[in-house]
Design a protein around this motif. Structure first.
Motif, PDB file in Angstrom:
ATOM      1  N   ALA A 282     -34.833  35.637 -73.051  1.00 10.31           N
ATOM      2  CA  ALA A 282     -34.224  34.321 -73.249  1.00 10.31           C
ATOM      3  C   ALA A 282     -34.889  33.581 -74.404  1.00 10.31           C
ATOM      4  O   ALA A 282     -34.206  32.925 -75.212  1.00 10.31           O
ATOM      5  N   ARG A 283     -36.217  33.675 -74.498  1.00 14.59           N
ATOM      6  CA  ARG A 283     -36.926  32.991 -75.592  1.00 14.59           C
ATOM      7  C   ARG A 283     -36.538  33.595 -76.942  1.00 14.59           C
ATOM      8  O   ARG A 283     -36.245  32.860 -77.892  1.00 14.59           O
ATOM      9  N   GLU A 284     -36.521  34.915 -77.015  1.00 17.60           N
ATOM     10  CA  GLU A 284     -36.196  35.578 -78.288  1.00 17.60           C
ATOM     11  C   GLU A 284     -34.733  35.402 -78.673  1.00 17.60           C
ATOM     12  O   GLU A 284     -34.377  35.547 -79.848  1.00 17.60           O
ATOM     13  N   SER A 285     -33.876  35.090 -77.685  1.00 17.56           N
ATOM     14  CA  SER A 285     -32.450  34.909 -77.958  1.00 17.56           C
ATOM     15  C   SER A 285     -32.076  33.448 -78.171  1.00 17.56           C
ATOM     16  O   SER A 285     -30.899  33.134 -78.404  1.00 17.56           O
ATOM     17  N   GLY A 286     -33.057  32.550 -78.040  1.00 18.57           N
ATOM     18  CA  GLY A 286     -32.792  31.132 -78.260  1.00 18.57           C
ATOM     19  C   GLY A 286     -31.978  30.481 -77.154  1.00 18.57           C
ATOM     20  O   GLY A 286     -31.339  29.456 -77.383  1.00 18.57           O
ATOM     21  N   LEU A 287     -31.994  31.051 -75.959  1.00 19.34           N
ATOM     22  CA  LEU A 287     -31.224  30.483 -74.858  1.00 19.34           C
ATOM     23  C   LEU A 287     -31.944  29.270 -74.276  1.00 19.34           C
ATOM     24  O   LEU A 287     -33.175  29.266 -74.174  1.00 19.34           O
ATOM     25  N   VAL A 288     -31.180  28.276 -73.890  1.00 18.20           N
ATOM     26  CA  VAL A 288     -31.740  27.083 -73.268  1.00 18.20           C
ATOM     27  C   VAL A 288     -31.626  27.265 -71.755  1.00 18.20           C
ATOM     28  O   VAL A 288     -30.534  27.265 -71.195  1.00 18.20           O
ATOM     29  N   LYS A 289     -32.764  27.451 -71.089  1.00 21.50           N
ATOM     30  CA  LYS A 289     -32.761  27.697 -69.642  1.00 21.50           C
ATOM     31  C   LYS A 289     -32.215  26.489 -68.903  1.00 21.50           C
ATOM     32  O   LYS A 289     -32.623  25.358 -69.150  1.00 21.50           O
ATOM     33  N   THR A 290     -31.283  26.754 -68.000  1.00 17.28           N
ATOM     34  CA  THR A 290     -30.644  25.673 -67.248  1.00 17.28           C
ATOM     35  C   THR A 290     -30.351  26.182 -65.846  1.00 17.28           C
ATOM     36  O   THR A 290     -29.282  26.735 -65.607  1.00 17.28           O
ATOM     37  N   TYR A 291     -31.293  26.032 -64.929  1.00 14.51           N
ATOM     38  CA  TYR A 291     -31.063  26.557 -63.578  1.00 14.51           C
ATOM     39  C   TYR A 291     -30.655  25.449 -62.620  1.00 14.51           C
ATOM     40  O   TYR A 291     -31.370  24.475 -62.432  1.00 14.51           O
ATOM     41  N   MET A 292     -29.484  25.621 -62.036  1.00 13.36           N
ATOM     42  CA  MET A 292     -29.002  24.774 -60.944  1.00 13.36           C
ATOM     43  C   MET A 292     -28.343  25.701 -59.934  1.00 13.36           C
ATOM     44  O   MET A 292     -27.853  26.774 -60.305  1.00 13.36           O
ATOM     45  N   ALA A 293     -28.333  25.296 -58.678  1.00 13.43           N
ATOM     46  CA  ALA A 293     -27.758  26.167 -57.652  1.00 13.43           C
ATOM     47  C   ALA A 293     -26.811  25.395 -56.739  1.00 13.43           C
ATOM     48  O   ALA A 293     -27.009  24.206 -56.473  1.00 13.43           O
ATOM     49  N   ASN A 294     -25.776  26.087 -56.323  1.00 12.29           N
ATOM     50  CA  ASN A 294     -24.839  25.642 -55.293  1.00 12.29           C
ATOM     51  C   ASN A 294     -24.356  24.200 -55.468  1.00 12.29           C
ATOM     52  O   ASN A 294     -23.649  23.935 -56.423  1.00 12.29           O
ATOM     53  N   GLU A 295     -24.705  23.273 -54.571  1.00  7.91           N
ATOM     54  CA  GLU A 295     -24.097  21.941 -54.624  1.00  7.91           C
ATOM     55  C   GLU A 295     -24.350  21.253 -55.964  1.00  7.91           C
ATOM     56  O   GLU A 295     -23.453  20.619 -56.531  1.00  7.91           O
ATOM     57  N   GLU A 296     -25.557  21.361 -56.504  1.00  9.65           N
ATOM     58  CA  GLU A 296     -25.867  20.734 -57.788  1.00  9.65           C
ATOM     59  C   GLU A 296     -25.020  21.349 -58.905  1.00  9.65           C
ATOM     60  O   GLU A 296     -24.504  20.650 -59.771  1.00  9.65           O
ATOM     61  N   LEU A 297     -24.863  22.656 -58.857  1.00  8.27           N
ATOM     62  CA  LEU A 297     -24.066  23.339 -59.873  1.00  8.27           C
ATOM     63  C   LEU A 297     -22.588  22.992 -59.733  1.00  8.27           C
ATOM     64  O   LEU A 297     -21.878  22.859 -60.732  1.00  8.27           O
ATOM     65  N   GLU A 298     -22.101  22.860 -58.506  1.00  5.20           N
ATOM     66  CA  GLU A 298     -20.704  22.459 -58.296  1.00  5.20           C
ATOM     67  C   GLU A 298     -20.444  21.106 -58.974  1.00  5.20           C
ATOM     68  O   GLU A 298     -19.410  20.912 -59.629  1.00  5.20           O
TER      69      GLU A 298
END
Length: 319
Positions: A282-298
């Motif tokens: 993820a770091r080498e690909s320039g991805l911005v980590k964004t973890y949310m699960a279930n209700e928060e992601l909905e």
């Protein structure tokens, strides 16, 4: 002492898994798990899917396999998941592309007919041309289009995909200098630009990174410059507003997956995202980590749907 150690072990294990449920107790129940990628193999979404699949596989005994089903701006693969049994064994690599496909009527159901389980990242787009092309800046590409109407083209990864929306929004903001051309997935778009079939394309960062030296980035669609292309200006810097910031990606499934299974899948994704191999990728690909699960992601998907609805109306793609 043995009792105390056993108690501590149980507490630590419960703390690792949301809701205190062990993934091995409820998911994946001894059968293979498939992650549907609704694009062709080799594109940005497919690359990310295969990386998270490898990371999840380190914590899961049963096989996790990637299925590619491109077409209709991710609608065909999404429809396959919508029809699947909601048991946690058929998952979808979802995201902004799922929202735009649903809003354009390219799927058999709306975004709320999926269970959104865990998010992965944001991935800014890159506007790029063949490295041998005469255009050094986005301004030069725009000017070339104005000087020769219909000759300069910009490709995207498919009708309904967010790269489509981005290419249309940027073309409109620039005064319509280009002809917008659809491809079936990012991999075919790369071939199109490398083969000089189209002048330029809207790519994921990883796609341009893999083709370093063959593709020349002209602009990045994030609010800030990315670590992968620090010398490349953002569309915001260049004065363009309301351009999509890139792809948001997540893991979703057919509606009706039991909450304990959803939590177990979300836990597996969380563990995978903390795996050193994934972190390095993820770091080498320039991805911005964004973890949310279930209700928060909905709730987050609901906000995305509202924002993208406005953009779709602006470029005339809303159904």
């Amino acid at each position: 002492m043995r009792t105390l150690i056993a108690l501590i072990s149980v507490v630590l294990l419960s703390a690792m898994i949301p809701g205190g449920i062990s993934a091995s107790q409820v998911w994946p129940e001894g059968r293979p798990v498939s992650i549907m990628v609704p694009f062709a193999a080799g594109g940005g979404t497919d690359i990310i899917a295969r990386q998270i699949q490898r990371a999840m596989q380190r914590f899961t005994e049963v096989p996790i396999v990637i299925r590619n089903m491109p077409g209709a701006g991710s609608g065909i693969g999404t429809n396959e998941v919508l029809r699947a049994k909601p048991d946690g064994h058929t998952l979808l690599l979802s995201g902004t592309h799922t929202v735009t496909a649903a809003l354009q009527g390219l799927t058999a159901g709306s975004i709320i007919q999926l269970d959104h389980i865990a998010s992965l990242n944001w991935d800014p787009f890159v506007i790029a041309v063949l490295d041998t092309a005469p255009y050094k800046t986005l301004g030069e590409l725009i000017e070339a289009g104005k000087q020769a109407p219909g000759k300069i083209t910009i490709g995207h990864a498919g009708v309904g995909a967010l790269t489509h929306l981005t290419s249309e929004a940027l073309n409109k903001a620039a005064g319509m200098p280009w002809t917008v051309v659809p491809f079936e997935g990012g991999a075919r778009l790369i071939v199109g630009v490398l083969g000089n079939v189209v002048t330029s394309g809207v790519f994921s960062q990883s796609e341009v990174q893999v083709q370093a030296g063959r593709l020349r980035p002209l602009a990045v669609t994030s609010l800030r410059r990315t670590t992968l292309f620090p010398a490349t200006p953002t569309t915001t810097e260049l004065g363009f507003k309301n351009i999509p910031q890139g792809s948001f990606r997540a893991i979703s499934g057919p509606k009706g997956i039991p909450m304990e299974v959803r939590r177990a899948i979300a836990s597996s994704v969380a563990r995978a995202m903390n795996d050193p191999h994934w972190i390095q990728y993820a770091r080498e690909s320039g991805l911005v980590k964004t973890y949310m699960a279930n209700e928060e992601l909905e709730r987050y998907f609901a906000v995305l749907t509202l924002d993208l609805s406005k953009l779709l109306r602006q470029v005339g793609l809303m159904k």
